[in-house]
Design a protein around this motif. Structure first.
Motif, short mmCIF file in Angstrom:
data_model
loop_
_atom_site.label_atom_id
_atom_site.label_comp_id
_atom_site.label_asym_id
_atom_site.label_seq_id
_atom_site.Cartn_x
_atom_site.Cartn_y
_atom_site.Cartn_z
N UNK A 196 -27.99 -28.62 21.58
CA UNK A 196 -27.54 -28.77 20.19
C UNK A 196 -26.95 -30.13 19.88
N UNK A 197 -26.80 -30.95 20.92
CA UNK A 197 -26.32 -32.32 20.71
C UNK A 197 -24.86 -32.55 21.06
N UNK A 198 -24.14 -31.50 21.43
CA UNK A 198 -22.75 -31.69 21.82
C UNK A 198 -22.63 -32.44 23.13
N UNK A 199 -21.68 -33.38 23.20
CA UNK A 199 -21.53 -34.21 24.38
C UNK A 199 -20.16 -34.04 25.02
N UNK B 140 -29.15 -36.11 38.17
CA UNK B 140 -29.48 -35.44 36.92
C UNK B 140 -29.21 -33.96 37.08
N UNK B 141 -28.80 -33.33 36.00
CA UNK B 141 -28.36 -31.93 36.02
C UNK B 141 -28.94 -31.21 34.81
N UNK C 146 -29.98 -25.14 26.56
CA UNK C 146 -29.66 -25.70 27.86
C UNK C 146 -28.67 -26.86 27.72
N UNK C 147 -28.20 -27.28 28.85
CA UNK C 147 -27.32 -28.46 28.92
C UNK C 147 -27.92 -29.39 29.97
N UNK D 18 -18.41 -35.00 37.44
CA UNK D 18 -19.09 -35.06 36.15
C UNK D 18 -19.04 -36.48 35.60
N UNK D 19 -20.16 -36.93 35.05
CA UNK D 19 -20.19 -38.18 34.30
C UNK D 19 -20.29 -37.86 32.80
N UNK D 20 -21.34 -37.15 32.42
CA UNK D 20 -21.53 -36.80 31.02
C UNK D 20 -22.55 -35.69 30.91
N UNK D 21 -22.39 -34.85 29.89
CA UNK D 21 -23.37 -33.81 29.60
C UNK D 21 -23.67 -33.80 28.11
#
Length: 119
Positions: free
Chosen positions: A54-57, A95-96, A32-33, A47-50
């Motif tokens: 797996x830890x990718x930002x 939150x998303x 998931x993201x 978008x602010x940040x995702x």
């Protein structure tokens, strides 16, 4: 049913820090993201940040170097550490969660938390 519950919004002075948290509950897959979007009055949600499972930002250019997203996979919690806040960061932060199901990606949203940056 998946639910997202945000916390941590409020009023902060320009230049100050604030930390948002979002806890996801329900049937959530391992793939998931999670992330944060925001919507200022009269503007579109952006978008602010995702951060992926797996830890990718991924960050919006406007917050790079000031905001840090992180997550606790065991607890299904995502955090947004916001530093050096600017008046233009004032918005409702949502939150998303983008969750992989057998039928494809399913998106969920929290109810939002207000962040106000003002002296």
């Amino acid at each position: 049913q998946v639910q997202l519950v945000e916390s941590g919004g409020g009023l902060v002075q320009p230049g100050g820090p604030l930390r948002l948290s979002c806890a996801a509950s329900g049937s959530i897959s391992r793939v998931n993201v999670m992330g944060w979007y925001r919507q200022a009055p009269g503007k579109q949600r952006e978008l602010v940040a995702t951060i992926s499972s797996g830890g990718g930002t991924n960050y919006a250019d406007s917050v790079k170097g000031r905001f840090t997203i992180s997550r606790d996979n065991a607890k299904n919690v995502v955090y947004l550490q916001m530093n050096s806040l600017l008046p233009q960061d004032k918005a409702v932060y949502y939150c998303y969660l983008r969750d992989w199901k057998n039928v494809g990606w399913i998106e969920y949203w929290g109810q939002g938390t207000q962040v106000t940056v003002s002296s």
